[in-house]
Scaffold this active site. Structure first.
Site, PDB file in Angstrom:
ATOM      1  N   ARG A   1       1.251 -10.937  -2.578  1.00  0.00           N
ATOM      2  CA  ARG A   1       1.663  -9.645  -3.139  1.00  0.00           C
ATOM      3  C   ARG A   1       2.479  -8.827  -2.154  1.00  0.00           C
ATOM      4  NH1 ARG A   1      -3.911  -6.130  -3.093  1.00  0.00           N
ATOM      5  NH2 ARG A   1      -2.495  -4.483  -3.702  1.00  0.00           N
TER       6      ARG A   1
ATOM      7  N   ARG B   1     -16.187   0.603  -3.362  1.00  0.00           N
ATOM      8  CA  ARG B   1     -16.026  -0.787  -2.927  1.00  0.00           C
ATOM      9  C   ARG B   1     -16.354  -0.872  -1.444  1.00  0.00           C
ATOM     10  NH1 ARG B   1     -10.228  -3.417  -3.597  1.00  0.00           N
ATOM     11  NH2 ARG B   1      -9.747  -2.086  -1.814  1.00  0.00           N
TER      12      ARG B   1
ATOM     13  N   ASN C   1      -4.642  -6.979  -9.101  1.00  0.00           N
ATOM     14  CA  ASN C   1      -3.623  -7.206  -8.072  1.00  0.00           C
ATOM     15  C   ASN C   1      -3.883  -8.512  -7.330  1.00  0.00           C
ATOM     16  OD1 ASN C   1      -2.700  -4.734  -8.846  1.00  0.00           O
ATOM     17  ND2 ASN C   1      -3.397  -3.643  -7.034  1.00  0.00           N
ATOM     18  N   ASP C   2      -5.104  -8.664  -6.804  1.00  0.00           N
ATOM     19  CA  ASP C   2      -5.427  -9.891  -6.083  1.00  0.00           C
ATOM     20  C   ASP C   2      -5.626 -11.069  -7.030  1.00  0.00           C
ATOM     21  OD1 ASP C   2      -5.207  -9.345  -3.379  1.00  0.00           O
ATOM     22  OD2 ASP C   2      -7.186  -8.417  -3.275  1.00  0.00           O
TER      23      ASP C   2
ATOM     24  N   ARG D   1     -11.650   2.888  -2.427  1.00  0.00           N
ATOM     25  CA  ARG D   1     -11.337   1.874  -1.408  1.00  0.00           C
ATOM     26  C   ARG D   1     -11.858   2.356  -0.060  1.00  0.00           C
ATOM     27  NH1 ARG D   1      -6.466   2.832  -4.285  1.00  0.00           N
ATOM     28  NH2 ARG D   1      -5.895   1.148  -5.712  1.00  0.00           N
TER      29      ARG D   1
ATOM     30  N   GLU E   1     -11.669 -10.955  -8.502  1.00  0.00           N
ATOM     31  CA  GLU E   1     -10.285 -10.954  -8.024  1.00  0.00           C
ATOM     32  C   GLU E   1      -9.854 -12.326  -7.527  1.00  0.00           C
ATOM     33  OE1 GLU E   1     -10.044  -8.220  -4.712  1.00  0.00           O
ATOM     34  OE2 GLU E   1     -12.112  -8.668  -4.149  1.00  0.00           O
TER      35      GLU E   1
ATOM     36  N   CYS F   1      -9.479  -2.482 -12.770  1.00  0.00           N
ATOM     37  CA  CYS F   1      -9.118  -1.438 -11.806  1.00  0.00           C
ATOM     38  C   CYS F   1      -7.815  -1.725 -11.078  1.00  0.00           C
ATOM     39  CB  CYS F   1     -10.241  -1.247 -10.773  1.00  0.00           C
ATOM     40  SG  CYS F   1     -10.485  -2.674  -9.702  1.00  0.00           S
TER      41      CYS F   1
ATOM     42  N   HIS G   1       0.819  -1.213   0.000  1.00  0.00           N
ATOM     43  CA  HIS G   1       0.000   0.000   0.000  1.00  0.00           C
ATOM     44  C   HIS G   1       0.855   1.266   0.000  1.00  0.00           C
ATOM     45  CE1 HIS G   1      -4.001  -1.718   0.172  1.00  0.00           C
ATOM     46  NE2 HIS G   1      -3.404  -2.726   0.758  1.00  0.00           N
TER      47      HIS G   1
END
Length: 537
Positions: free
Chosen positions: A461, A328, A450-451, A292, A427, A498, A185
């Protein structure tokens, strides 16, 4: 001059002073005192100082809700029962003021947390916060965070999501960390801010360097400590080149993202907090493709109540001026925790109780958030996105929870929009493989690459030791994206990307060929992506 090499996660260049982020910890070793009266005076002096701090913070707060929280904390410090509990422990037990604060705090936290009223239960976090402030004053401990009044290069061993979200973003020139992952992050935040970032610099990045002049080359992953004049000049030139490129990109800010053959692609922004909106708007975002929302639950150290959430969502919707905003629902768990949640330890949290799984185990969280979202919905074009979905049964359950919330609001005569789309985040491989079935339950798809990469390739990750297995171009990942896009086309619903791959120019044509006409990226990536789309045949 000392030169350190790490892994570049966000390009750019910066020159400034290094400032190490302090991880806040509040503790006090048990200590007995002989003069209780003197210790009570010490406590009262700390209370006065804490009240003054909170008063100053309230006056300087940029937002009304922040000022109100500071005022609430000040009122708690003035509470007669709370003060009596602290002073009573000093007199009866002969313990130091900081020990008395911690004991009284634990008692009041427990009292609030067992109350029937939800608002009063939430006040336990406020007790913990004001008590931590008192203990820091009494023990001389420095609060966690950045001690700076000017922009700096932020250094740390690593940074948790809850720490990055609380930083004053106007004072960040760059990020450099000893450890961390290119997909952490810290990397996401640096992308949103458009500042260079380097991770995995190792233990040679010493706290003793705090305050030293440093230069960051976010393209090569190089950190220069006490750089010489030639190096500073080189970094300054890189900054000038970046600024020139930025000015060239400005011409694309209001330009439609359209290929030479006439295919339009919506380029939207990913944001983590309402403060990120400015960067999204300034870069010409055509909407918010991913808000998020879990960071709202992490930034203040306490659970935001329904009214506060509704106010924030209204603000975002209004500022987007009719452009769609996809929120989300809370994706806490895994690498994103919140102290007030008191989540149990999990051996493998990425595969544990996160996203909607956490919401199913704590349904009051999602119920409250859905109420806030629907209450805010008349203020703009809202869409709601559910994370960590693996089955159609989950989507049906989520839609039923949303229906119940709408019915409640209808009974309470609270206005809301009936037509808010409910989407599914793709995801997990499971979601991608059953996307044809999910498309019959969902109003839209958003592919979180990403996931999706993490779960498809079994590569954490956040773990730098398996970084070599993180392959965004792996044929299995591309095939899952293709299956999802095809399912969306056949069902007549939209599918957006995304994740970080949305900004990868090597994949833009591939996404378009699949019928994906919406890409959501960090605000600084919007204009380069728009220019790239316009250059395609």
């Amino acid at each position: 001059m000392l030169i350190l090499h790490g892994h570049a996660v966000c390009s750019g260049a910066a020159v400034g002073r290094l400032r190490f982020y302090r991880h806040g910890r509040v503790s006090a070793q048990l200590r007995h005192v002989e003069d209780a009266g003197q210790e009570i005076e010490r406590l009262r002096h700390a209370l006065s100082r804490a009240e003054q701090e909170l008063e100053d913070l309230a006056e300087n707060a940029g937002e009304q809700e922040a000022a109100e929280i500071m005022e609430l904390h000040r009122m708690m410090l003035a509470d007669k029962d709370f003060r009596a509990a602290m002073e009573g422990r000093i007199r009866e037990k002969g313990i130091a003021a900081e020990n008395a604060v911690l004991e009284a705090s634990a008692e009041f936290e427990a009292l609030f947390s067992t109350m029937d009223d939800e608002y009063m239960r939430a006040r336990s976090a406020d007790v913990r916060d004001v008590s931590a402030r008192l203990v820091r004053i009494l023990t001389g401990a420095v609060a966690g965070g950045l001690d700076t009044s000017v922009p700096v290069i932020v250094a740390a061993d690593d940074l948790a999501p809850s720490e990055t979200v609380q930083m004053d973003k106007s004072r960040i020139l760059a990020f450099v960390t000893m450890f961390g992952s290119p997909n952490s992050h810290t990397a996401i935040l640096s992308g949103i801010l458009g500042v260079p970032a380097i991770v995995q610099l190792g233990t040679d990045l010493l706290p003793e360097f705090d305050g030293k002049l440093a230069a960051v080359d976010g393209d090569s992953g190089t950190l220069y400590i006490d750089p010489d004049e030639e190096t500073v000049a080189m970094i300054r030139q890189k900054q000038e080149d970046s600024q020139r490129i930025r000015q060239e990109l400005e011409s694309f800010r209001t330009k439609e993202s359209r290929t030479g053959s006439g295919i339009s692609v919506r380029v939207c922004a990913n944001i983590s907090t309402p403060e990120d909106l400015r960067a999204a708007v300034e870069n010409g975002a055509e909407g918010i493709g991913l808000f998020r929302s879990e960071f709202l639950y992490m930034e203040s150290g306490q659970r935001p109540d329904e009214d506060r959430q509704a106010m924030i969502y209204r603000r975002v919707l209004k500022e987007m001026g009719g452009r769609r905003t996809v929120v989300r629902t809370i994706d806490l768990g895994a690498d994103k925790g919140a102290e007030w949640l008191k989540l149990p330890h999990e051996e493998n949290p990425a595969l544990g109780c996160r996203g909607i799984r956490l919401c199913f185990s704590r349904p009051e969280l999602l119920h409250e958030q859905l109420r806030a979202l629907y209450r805010a919905s008349p203020s703009g074009d809202l869409a709601i996105l559910f994370p960590m979905v693996t089955s159609c049964g989950e989507v049906k359950r989520l839609r039923e929870m949303a229906r119940q919330v709408r019915e409640e609001l209808r009974m309470e005569e609270i206005p809301f929009r009936e037509d808010v789309p409910l989407g599914v985040m793709i995801e997990t491989p499971a979601a991608a493989l059953i996307s044809r079935d999910l498309a019959r339950e969902a109003d839209f798809f958003s592919i979180g690459t990403n996931d999706l990469i993490q779960y498809t390739l079994a590569a954490d990750r956040q773990n730098p030791h398996v970084e070599q297995y993180w392959d965004p171009y792996h044929p299995a990942v591309r095939e899952l994206i293709r299956i999802t896009a095809q399912a969306a086309r056949e069902a007549g619903i939209s599918a957006a990307v995304c994740g970080e791959l949305a900004a990868d120019p090597k994949l833009t044509e591939y996404f378009i060929s699949l019928g994906i006409h919406e890409l959501s990226v960090s605000p600084p990536q919007i204009l380069p992506l728009r220019r790239h789309i316009c250059s395609l045949p």
